[in-house]
Design a protein around this motif. Structure first.
Motif, PDB file in Angstrom:
ATOM      1  N   ALA A 170      -9.162  60.816 -10.443  1.00 28.16           N
ATOM      2  CA  ALA A 170      -9.094  61.953 -11.505  1.00 28.16           C
ATOM      3  C   ALA A 170      -7.961  61.959 -12.437  1.00 28.16           C
ATOM      4  O   ALA A 170      -8.168  62.120 -13.421  1.00 28.16           O
ATOM      5  CB  ALA A 170      -9.557  63.417 -10.876  1.00 28.16           C
ATOM      6  N   ALA A 171      -6.819  61.903 -11.826  1.00 22.81           N
ATOM      7  CA  ALA A 171      -5.577  61.893 -12.647  1.00 22.81           C
ATOM      8  C   ALA A 171      -5.316  60.653 -13.425  1.00 22.81           C
ATOM      9  O   ALA A 171      -5.122  60.813 -14.758  1.00 22.81           O
ATOM     10  CB  ALA A 171      -4.491  62.020 -11.640  1.00 22.81           C
ATOM     11  N   PHE A 172      -5.867  59.607 -12.933  1.00 24.84           N
ATOM     12  CA  PHE A 172      -5.829  58.233 -13.625  1.00 24.84           C
ATOM     13  C   PHE A 172      -6.789  58.525 -14.716  1.00 24.84           C
ATOM     14  O   PHE A 172      -6.477  57.986 -15.944  1.00 24.84           O
ATOM     15  CB  PHE A 172      -6.230  57.170 -12.700  1.00 24.84           C
ATOM     16  CG  PHE A 172      -6.266  55.894 -13.474  1.00 24.84           C
ATOM     17  CD1 PHE A 172      -5.416  55.060 -13.798  1.00 24.84           C
ATOM     18  CD2 PHE A 172      -7.832  55.437 -13.654  1.00 24.84           C
ATOM     19  CE1 PHE A 172      -5.674  53.703 -14.541  1.00 24.84           C
ATOM     20  CE2 PHE A 172      -7.913  54.192 -14.230  1.00 24.84           C
ATOM     21  CZ  PHE A 172      -6.794  53.379 -14.718  1.00 24.84           C
ATOM     22  N   CYS A 173      -7.979  58.868 -14.660  1.00 25.07           N
ATOM     23  CA  CYS A 173      -8.908  58.974 -15.641  1.00 25.07           C
ATOM     24  C   CYS A 173      -8.314  59.959 -16.821  1.00 25.07           C
ATOM     25  O   CYS A 173      -8.839  59.691 -18.075  1.00 25.07           O
ATOM     26  CB  CYS A 173     -10.385  59.607 -15.426  1.00 25.07           C
ATOM     27  SG  CYS A 173     -11.376  58.411 -13.905  1.00 25.07           S
ATOM     28  N   GLU A 174      -7.900  61.104 -16.254  1.00 24.57           N
ATOM     29  CA  GLU A 174      -7.279  62.085 -17.418  1.00 24.57           C
ATOM     30  C   GLU A 174      -6.207  61.277 -18.304  1.00 24.57           C
ATOM     31  O   GLU A 174      -6.264  61.336 -19.531  1.00 24.57           O
ATOM     32  CB  GLU A 174      -6.737  63.293 -16.687  1.00 24.57           C
ATOM     33  CG  GLU A 174      -6.041  64.179 -17.452  1.00 24.57           C
ATOM     34  CD  GLU A 174      -5.520  65.375 -16.542  1.00 24.57           C
ATOM     35  OE1 GLU A 174      -4.744  66.187 -17.323  1.00 24.57           O
ATOM     36  OE2 GLU A 174      -5.555  65.412 -15.491  1.00 24.57           O
ATOM     37  N   ALA A 175      -5.424  60.649 -17.666  1.00 22.90           N
ATOM     38  CA  ALA A 175      -4.286  59.810 -18.496  1.00 22.90           C
ATOM     39  C   ALA A 175      -5.001  58.666 -19.411  1.00 22.90           C
ATOM     40  O   ALA A 175      -4.725  58.448 -20.442  1.00 22.90           O
ATOM     41  CB  ALA A 175      -3.414  59.236 -17.493  1.00 22.90           C
ATOM     42  N   MET A 176      -6.028  58.145 -18.948  1.00 22.31           N
ATOM     43  CA  MET A 176      -6.621  56.888 -19.758  1.00 22.31           C
ATOM     44  C   MET A 176      -7.443  57.737 -21.032  1.00 22.31           C
ATOM     45  O   MET A 176      -7.584  57.262 -21.945  1.00 22.31           O
ATOM     46  CB  MET A 176      -7.601  56.410 -18.883  1.00 22.31           C
ATOM     47  CG  MET A 176      -7.066  55.387 -17.859  1.00 22.31           C
ATOM     48  SD  MET A 176      -6.165  53.897 -18.322  1.00 22.31           S
ATOM     49  CE  MET A 176      -7.410  53.067 -19.340  1.00 22.31           C
ATOM     50  N   ASP A 177      -8.166  58.826 -20.511  1.00 21.58           N
ATOM     51  CA  ASP A 177      -9.126  59.464 -21.707  1.00 21.58           C
ATOM     52  C   ASP A 177      -8.130  60.014 -22.824  1.00 21.58           C
ATOM     53  O   ASP A 177      -8.138  60.037 -23.899  1.00 21.58           O
ATOM     54  CB  ASP A 177      -9.669  60.890 -20.964  1.00 21.58           C
ATOM     55  CG  ASP A 177     -10.802  60.365 -20.324  1.00 21.58           C
ATOM     56  OD1 ASP A 177     -11.490  59.227 -20.551  1.00 21.58           O
ATOM     57  OD2 ASP A 177     -11.428  61.181 -19.515  1.00 21.58           O
ATOM     58  N   ALA A 178      -6.753  60.545 -22.410  1.00 18.60           N
ATOM     59  CA  ALA A 178      -5.865  61.050 -23.413  1.00 18.60           C
ATOM     60  C   ALA A 178      -5.109  60.058 -24.141  1.00 18.60           C
ATOM     61  O   ALA A 178      -4.780  60.119 -25.107  1.00 18.60           O
ATOM     62  CB  ALA A 178      -4.641  61.793 -22.464  1.00 18.60           C
ATOM     63  N   ALA A 179      -5.161  58.653 -23.681  1.00 17.57           N
ATOM     64  CA  ALA A 179      -4.542  57.587 -24.218  1.00 17.57           C
ATOM     65  C   ALA A 179      -5.494  56.460 -24.738  1.00 17.57           C
ATOM     66  O   ALA A 179      -5.047  55.397 -25.003  1.00 17.57           O
ATOM     67  CB  ALA A 179      -3.338  56.992 -23.295  1.00 17.57           C
ATOM     68  N   VAL A 180      -6.735  57.126 -25.110  1.00 14.13           N
ATOM     69  CA  VAL A 180      -7.783  56.145 -25.446  1.00 14.13           C
ATOM     70  C   VAL A 180      -7.528  55.160 -26.637  1.00 14.13           C
ATOM     71  O   VAL A 180      -7.966  54.094 -26.664  1.00 14.13           O
ATOM     72  CB  VAL A 180      -9.143  56.643 -25.503  1.00 14.13           C
ATOM     73  CG1 VAL A 180      -9.194  57.762 -26.933  1.00 14.13           C
ATOM     74  CG2 VAL A 180     -10.181  55.747 -25.737  1.00 14.13           C
ATOM     75  N   GLU A 181      -6.664  55.852 -27.625  1.00 13.85           N
ATOM     76  CA  GLU A 181      -6.349  55.015 -28.880  1.00 13.85           C
ATOM     77  C   GLU A 181      -4.780  54.376 -28.574  1.00 13.85           C
ATOM     78  O   GLU A 181      -4.495  53.529 -29.460  1.00 13.85           O
ATOM     79  CB  GLU A 181      -6.256  55.935 -29.912  1.00 13.85           C
ATOM     80  CG  GLU A 181      -7.579  56.413 -30.373  1.00 13.85           C
ATOM     81  CD  GLU A 181      -8.435  55.387 -30.968  1.00 13.85           C
ATOM     82  OE1 GLU A 181      -8.216  54.307 -31.397  1.00 13.85           O
ATOM     83  OE2 GLU A 181      -9.699  55.545 -30.394  1.00 13.85           O
ATOM     84  N   ASP A 182      -4.100  54.461 -27.529  1.00 11.33           N
ATOM     85  CA  ASP A 182      -2.825  53.846 -27.093  1.00 11.33           C
ATOM     86  C   ASP A 182      -2.783  52.589 -26.601  1.00 11.33           C
ATOM     87  O   ASP A 182      -3.834  52.267 -25.961  1.00 11.33           O
ATOM     88  CB  ASP A 182      -1.960  54.839 -26.526  1.00 11.33           C
ATOM     89  CG  ASP A 182      -1.840  56.202 -27.255  1.00 11.33           C
ATOM     90  OD1 ASP A 182      -1.780  55.960 -28.517  1.00 11.33           O
ATOM     91  OD2 ASP A 182      -1.483  57.260 -26.383  1.00 11.33           O
ATOM     92  N   LYS A 183      -1.708  51.941 -26.560  1.00 10.68           N
ATOM     93  CA  LYS A 183      -1.726  50.636 -25.762  1.00 10.68           C
ATOM     94  C   LYS A 183      -1.008  50.941 -24.431  1.00 10.68           C
ATOM     95  O   LYS A 183      -0.082  51.374 -24.367  1.00 10.68           O
ATOM     96  CB  LYS A 183      -1.009  49.433 -26.485  1.00 10.68           C
ATOM     97  CG  LYS A 183      -0.631  48.051 -25.919  1.00 10.68           C
ATOM     98  CD  LYS A 183      -0.228  47.025 -26.573  1.00 10.68           C
ATOM     99  CE  LYS A 183      -0.115  45.787 -25.905  1.00 10.68           C
ATOM    100  NZ  LYS A 183       0.656  44.724 -26.656  1.00 10.68           N
TER     101      LYS A 183
END
Length: 387
Positions: free
Chosen positions: A319-332
């Motif tokens: 869940a923590a991984f998904c949260e980070a990925m969702d927050a950085a969807v436009e980042d490299k």
């Protein structure tokens, strides 16, 4: 009623056919193994014995064991030969203890295992030895080293390890050494002149012979493997598809498959345009980079730490991984761990649950790298996330 009876009989017939087909396949597999004995390229039992602090004599391979290897299963599986891996870590702590000394001790453990069961194992250093072992109904036992750090920059040491029976040595393990880069690490741009000379020469016995192809792997540009006068020797470098990974992408781009990340690699990520680093490797791991957060944030790159226990992956970690990925969807984003099991599983599940991939593609991506079925805790974890 007749239709129901016909359907029932058909189901019974199929049920009876299933085991028969399975038995035929097993019989065919055993016939193949009788004609073409399986050679296992990597058995880590010597390292398991060392890490558990146990004596060779304390592990009875004829009975029930807590390890992945025992004689009944080797026989049942039709193993005709195997390379006992005499792995030693390439860490600074191991270096202080003496790489060459540790390597000798690992070779000693492996050779004592072979000597303890002369009715089962036959020490082998050549093709002829493997064939003789098979004729006598024994399992040929060869030795393979992981990581050129063990020779401590000495071709004399390499020759002596060969004399002790070692028949392959990988150029590196997860860390670069002073003459060869591990994958995703660029201290030497592949191999130094010493590394080039070491990997291009004939086997240490000095025998000449025809070339036998060896796949160049990782960063190494030239890796030789030769066989002459029945002797085997290979120098290998870890593959970019080896079971260690650094995974990176922009937003939801699929990860790549390079190897474990070191401090040198982390220090250059900002220059490559990365904006967030997700680290799934616990600090307690031998592959953890000391002060990783400082190295990362010092470049102005975001650091996100989710320590995933390999023995107990948790839904909260995912869940923590998904949260980070969702927050950085436009980042490299660069995601890494010591082994690609964590990263490939987390990313595949994320891509599936976000509708980017179907289950078949997500599962294929995982299984292209490793087999979750061999790790029940991970298999159960993946099933739990998929619901």
């Amino acid at each position: 009623m007749n239709k129901m009876l016909t359907g029932l009989l058909a189901c019974i017939a199929l049920g009876l056919q299933g085991p028969a087909v399975a038995d035929d396949a097993l019989h065919h597999a055993r016939e193949l193994l009788e004609k073409h004995p399986l050679i296992d390229g990597h058995n880590d039992l010597p390292n398991v014995i060392r890490e558990q602090g146990r004596a060779v004599e304390a592990v009875d391979l004829r009975g029930e064991v807590s390890t992945d290897t025992d004689i009944p299963r080797l026989r049942e599986g039709g193993v005709g030969g195997q390379f006992w891996s005499v792995y030693i870590p390439g860490t600074e702590e191991a270096g202080e203890a003496g790489f060459a000394r540790l390597q000798l001790e690992q070779i000693d453990i492996a050779r004592r295992i072979v000597a303890r069961y002369p009715d089962t194992f036959s020490f082998a250093t050549s093709v002829q030895d493997i064939e003789r072992a098979r004729e006598r109904g024994k399992i040929a036992s060869l030795l393979g080293m992981e990581g050129g750090h063990a020779i401590e920059n000495s071709l004399g040491a390499l020759r002596m390890f060969y004399a002790l029976g070692v028949r392959y040595m990988t150029l590196t393990h997860s860390q670069s050494n002073t003459w060869a880069d591990a994958a995703a690490q660029d201290e030497h741009n592949g191999l130094t002149p010493f590394g080039e000379g070491s990997s291009a020469r004939d086997e240490p016995s000095g025998h000449a012979g025809g070339s036998v192809p060896c796949q160049p792997q990782g960063h190494a540009r030239r890796v030789g493997c030769r066989r002459g006068a029945g002797d085997l020797f290979a120098l290998q470098c870890p593959s970019a598809d080896a079971p260690h990974a650094q995974c990176a992408g922009r937003g939801t781009a699929p990860p790549d498959r390079t190897r474990v990340v070191g401090a040198g690699r982390l220090q250059g990520l900002a220059a490559e345009g990365y904006e967030l680093i997700i680290n799934l490797l616990p600090d307690s791991s031998e592959y953890a980079v000391p002060d990783e957060a400082t190295i990362v944030t010092g470049q102005g790159v975001g650091d996100y730490y989710v320590p995933v226990d390999f023995q107990a992956p948790a839904v909260a970690d995912y869940a923590a991984f998904c949260e980070a990925m969702d927050a950085a969807v436009e980042d490299k984003v660069h995601t890494h761990c010591a082994a690609n099991y964590r990263v490939s599983a987390f990313y595949s599940l994320y891509a599936q649950n976000r509708g980017l991939w179907g289950e078949d593609k997500a599962q294929a991506f995982i299984e292209d790298l490793w087999a979750p079925a061999e790790y029940p805790v991970w298999q159960n974890f993946i099933r739990t996330i998929r619901g």
